[in-house]
Design an enzyme around this catalytic site. Structure first.
Site, mmCIF file in Angstrom:
data_model
loop_
_atom_site.group_PDB
_atom_site.id
_atom_site.type_symbol
_atom_site.label_atom_id
_atom_site.label_comp_id
_atom_site.label_asym_id
_atom_site.label_seq_id
_atom_site.Cartn_x
_atom_site.Cartn_y
_atom_site.Cartn_z
ATOM 1 N N ARG A 1 -6.578 72.100 25.620
ATOM 2 C CA ARG A 1 -7.229 70.724 25.941
ATOM 3 C C ARG A 1 -7.496 70.706 27.405
ATOM 4 O O ARG A 1 -6.314 70.782 28.181
ATOM 5 C CB ARG A 1 -6.379 69.840 25.120
ATOM 6 C CG ARG A 1 -6.953 68.373 25.654
ATOM 7 C CD ARG A 1 -6.324 67.434 24.605
ATOM 8 N NE ARG A 1 -5.096 66.953 25.437
ATOM 9 C CZ ARG A 1 -4.036 66.379 25.084
ATOM 10 N NH1 ARG A 1 -4.111 65.663 23.900
ATOM 11 N NH2 ARG A 1 -2.899 66.015 25.577
ATOM 12 N N ARG B 1 0.401 51.445 21.372
ATOM 13 C CA ARG B 1 1.707 52.401 20.816
ATOM 14 C C ARG B 1 3.077 52.103 21.725
ATOM 15 O O ARG B 1 4.090 52.363 21.274
ATOM 16 C CB ARG B 1 1.558 53.759 21.175
ATOM 17 C CG ARG B 1 0.327 54.424 20.083
ATOM 18 C CD ARG B 1 0.375 55.887 20.197
ATOM 19 N NE ARG B 1 -0.281 56.432 21.543
ATOM 20 C CZ ARG B 1 -0.355 57.591 21.965
ATOM 21 N NH1 ARG B 1 0.033 58.665 21.059
ATOM 22 N NH2 ARG B 1 -0.854 57.753 23.074
ATOM 23 N N GLU C 1 -10.513 61.080 18.400
ATOM 24 C CA GLU C 1 -9.482 60.211 18.764
ATOM 25 C C GLU C 1 -9.886 58.559 18.903
ATOM 26 O O GLU C 1 -9.202 57.868 19.334
ATOM 27 C CB GLU C 1 -8.561 60.558 19.817
ATOM 28 C CG GLU C 1 -9.086 61.054 20.982
ATOM 29 C CD GLU C 1 -8.197 61.711 21.976
ATOM 30 O OE1 GLU C 1 -7.168 61.603 21.962
ATOM 31 O OE2 GLU C 1 -8.678 62.435 22.819
ATOM 32 N N HIS D 1 15.170 68.717 36.993
ATOM 33 C CA HIS D 1 15.483 70.103 36.603
ATOM 34 C C HIS D 1 16.165 70.403 35.323
ATOM 35 O O HIS D 1 15.902 71.248 34.669
ATOM 36 C CB HIS D 1 15.867 70.935 37.833
ATOM 37 C CG HIS D 1 14.894 71.012 39.047
ATOM 38 N ND1 HIS D 1 13.923 71.938 39.144
ATOM 39 C CD2 HIS D 1 14.875 70.233 40.341
ATOM 40 C CE1 HIS D 1 13.191 71.516 40.289
ATOM 41 N NE2 HIS D 1 13.863 70.723 40.575
ATOM 42 N N CYS E 1 -4.317 67.464 15.142
ATOM 43 C CA CYS E 1 -2.938 67.665 16.056
ATOM 44 C C CYS E 1 -2.502 66.556 16.503
ATOM 45 O O CYS E 1 -1.430 66.844 17.462
ATOM 46 C CB CYS E 1 -3.655 68.617 17.363
ATOM 47 S SG CYS E 1 -4.782 67.400 18.373
ATOM 48 N N ASN F 1 -2.628 60.203 16.778
ATOM 49 C CA ASN F 1 -1.954 58.942 17.404
ATOM 50 C C ASN F 1 -2.749 58.036 18.070
ATOM 51 O O ASN F 1 -2.906 56.798 17.878
ATOM 52 C CB ASN F 1 -1.109 59.565 18.506
ATOM 53 C CG ASN F 1 -0.075 60.762 18.099
ATOM 54 O OD1 ASN F 1 0.170 61.067 16.856
ATOM 55 N ND2 ASN F 1 0.851 61.269 18.901
ATOM 56 N N ASP F 2 -3.733 58.548 19.021
ATOM 57 C CA ASP F 2 -4.655 57.593 19.717
ATOM 58 C C ASP F 2 -5.622 56.944 18.644
ATOM 59 O O ASP F 2 -6.155 56.042 18.736
ATOM 60 C CB ASP F 2 -5.555 58.300 20.561
ATOM 61 C CG ASP F 2 -4.723 58.239 22.100
ATOM 62 O OD1 ASP F 2 -4.248 57.077 22.316
ATOM 63 O OD2 ASP F 2 -4.966 58.976 22.666
#
Lengths: 541, 85
Positions: A331, A463, A429, A188, A500, A452-453
């Protein structure tokens, strides 16, 4: 001066007075009573008050952190009303003739122990809830009243760990930083810190009894350390660092309300990536033109069961309404690979990055997908929502998705529920999607490149493997050529293109992106103004 | 006395929230409702006892209903399990 190392969950730096949160249960004494019935009456009255408090907490949490996190307080209420729990407290008072506080404390410990010893991780974690409930009852009994914490000035909170009820009760305006002994990156404390964008450290080996309230401390999320009673030089150095952070922010603030336009008049949209409803505040604060990537995973992570259509609908609707007509690209579910959720029962895979994830799960288990699509179509009535599908490798997949969307649409139509078919696009991607982007562009409204991918799959570099860092080149020509190809194919079919992935925020490439004709960059909210600054300093011709 | 068997479909079994809803539902009836799994059993009106049974996905439980309104209660309980668990 004492320096303690911990694990940083949010980078930032703060200095101020310390407030140590201690537990009431530590100070409960056991004593003999004569009037058993009066003691039981006290328990019942305290129970009512505690239930009242929990109802208020539920309402507060509902507004601040959403239904999924608020539900815990409903469960707490039910635990308090549990017959066995209440009977156990009464029996302890009757048979041992002891005070209500102590009877509650021991009963709570017994029940908590029962959960802690179960061979089920979910049930083990409930031990903390039983303890939280008992602590609340004890503090009402001890006359602590409604334990809302108040301070005169913003403070640094130091605690063993923060329970859900403590986190919600904290006055968020008056917290500079958190530092706790326990807690995980998904505790939390961590979630709250990220939401509020304040420095936080967990796993700090404090000796809570020896720390006095009101001493000065520094919480440094950049260096992952807490400094208690910093010496003068450290205080001065920290004050300077805080000032510099602030100045940097202020400089950027002056760019708010300005256009994302180059010196020679080329425009590009700058949107923000977010991962939860509460992040929207951050989007607005940084003046992003829209939300370019709203990861819907937050609805699925950190819980025990699939989110219902209503829960999803209300989250999407809320975001769409808060963004008031600006674009919100949501998404669909991207679980799998590095994001695992127990109740999906996905099983272990040798190659999770190449495995059963994202749209593949949605197409194989359409019930999960349909629930999300229904929620999205319904929420689209309330704002400018677009839907984006991840991990696409073929035109057939897009057609299969469209068929499912049409099915959902017909259901909604039949049930007479308001809906709208929003703009639909895909993530680019995979190298496969790049190579057939000319065909994909004909069946979708937009592309968003997940760099990234795409980089990981194109360069065949994992990665997660830090041994490969030296080989990893995000500016690899292969990626830049792919981007050019994507834009060319997309624009030939009136499909717009955004980025993105992390590369979108790389200001050394901003100029090149504009030159290529990229239509939109979606970056983390804190990068929006930095990218805008870069755009406004750029000249293309 | 009426009874039915039910195999849990919920991925994490009878967890906190549905257990709470179950208790609420069971309290509506005068009949005594008991949930059994193997040697463990608990009254459906007792939240922590139900949670402590640790009922997981694919476990089969037996639900027995006994009392003046058992005819109505058994149907309602079965519907509740189908919908929530």
């Amino acid at each position: 001066m004492e320096i303690l190392k911990g694990k940083s969950v949010y980078k930032g730096i703060a200095m101020g007075k310390v407030c140590v949160l201690k537990n009431h249960s530590d100070s409960v004494k056991r004593y003999h009573i004569d009037d058993v019935e009066a003691e039981i009456l006290r328990v019942n009255e305290a129970k009512e008050e505690a239930i009242n408090q929990l109802m208020q907490l539920y309402e507060k949490a509902l507004k601040e952190v959403g239904e999924a996190h608020a539900a815990i307080f409903e469960v707490h209420q039910m635990m308090l009303e549990d017959d066995d729990y209440t009977e156990a407290i009464e029996n302890t008072i009757r048979t041992q003739k002891i005070n209500a506080e102590y009877a509650t404390l021991t009963t709570g410990e017994n029940f908590s122990q029962m959960f802690a010893s179960m061979d089920d991780d979910y049930m083990k974690a409930r031990a903390a809830d039983v303890k939280d409930v008992s602590d609340r009852l004890v503090s009402v009994l001890s006359g602590a009243g409604n334990d809302t914490m108040t301070y005169d000035e913003p403070v640094i909170i130091i605690a063993d760990d923060l329970t859900p009820s403590e986190t919600v009760q904290l006055d968020k305006e008056k917290i500079l930083a958190f530092a706790t002994v326990h807690g995980s990156t998904n505790s939390h404390t961590a979630i709250l810190a990220r939401m509020m964008n304040i420095p936080a450290l967990i796993g700090v080996p404090f000796d809570l009894d020896s720390i006095e309230n009101g001493i000065i401390a520094v919480v440094d999320g950049f260096n992952s350390e807490v400094i208690l009673n910093p010496v003068k030089e450290v205080q001065e150095k920290t004050a300077k660092a805080i000032r510099e952070e602030k100045e940097k922010l202020q400089l950027l603030q002056s760019l708010k309300g300005k256009e994302n336009i180059t010196l020679d008049g080329r425009k590009i949209d700058v949107y923000a990536n977010i991962g939860s409803v509460s992040d929207v505040a951050y989007v607005l604060e940084n003046d992003a033109g829209g939300i370019g990537l709203f990861r819907s995973e937050f609805l699925y992570l950190g819980r025990e069961d699939f989110p219902t259509e209503e829960e999803q609908f209300s989250a999407y609707k809320q975001v769409a309404e808060m963004m008031a007509g600006k674009k919100v690209i949501i998404r669909t579910l991207d679980i799998g690979a590095d994001k695992q959720v127990d109740y999906f029962n996905l099983g272990k895979e040798d190659n999770p990055a190449l495995g059963y994830r994202a749209i593949r799960i949605c197409l194989k288990q359409p019930d999960i997908f349909k629930t999300q699509l229904r929620a999205l179509l319904r929420a689209s009535v309330y704002g400018n929502i677009s839907i984006m599908y991840p991990m696409i490798i073929s035109v057939e997949e897009v057609l299969a998705i469209k068929e499912i969307v049409e099915g959902v649409r017909q259901e909604l139509e039949k049930d007479g529920i308001p809906y709208r078919i929003p703009e639909q696009g895909i993530m680019i991607e995979t190298p496969a999607a790049v190579m057939i982007s000319d065909e994909l562009a004909q069946v979708v409204d937009f592309f968003s490149v997940g760099t990234n991918d795409l980089t990981q799959y194109t360069l065949a570099l994992d990665r997660q493997n830090d041994k490969l860092d030296d080989f990893y080149n995000p500016h690899h020509k292969a990626i830049l050529r792919m981007l050019e190809m994507i834009v060319k194919n997309a624009h030939a079919h009136n499909t717009w293109v955004g980025i993105c992935g992390e590369l979108g925020a790389d200001i050394t490439l901003t100029e090149e992106f504009i030159r290529m004709g990229i239509d939109e960059l979606s970056v983390s909210p804190s990068m929006v103004l930095k990218v805008r600054k870069k755009i406004r300093e750029t000249k293309i011709q | 006395m009426k009874k039915f068997e039910y195999t849990i479909k919920d991925a994490v079994g009878i967890h906190a929230r549905p257990a709470g809803l179950l208790v609420k539902e069971a309290k509506k009836y005068e009949s005594k409702i008991v949930i059994e799994k193997g040697e463990k059993k608990a009254e459906a009106t007792k939240l922590m006892a139900i949670m402590a049974m640790g009922v997981k996905c694919n476990d089969t439980v037996t639900v027995t209903v006994e009392g003046s309104d058992e005819d109505v209660a058994v149907g309602q309980m079965e519907a509740f399990f189908n919908e929530n668990l």
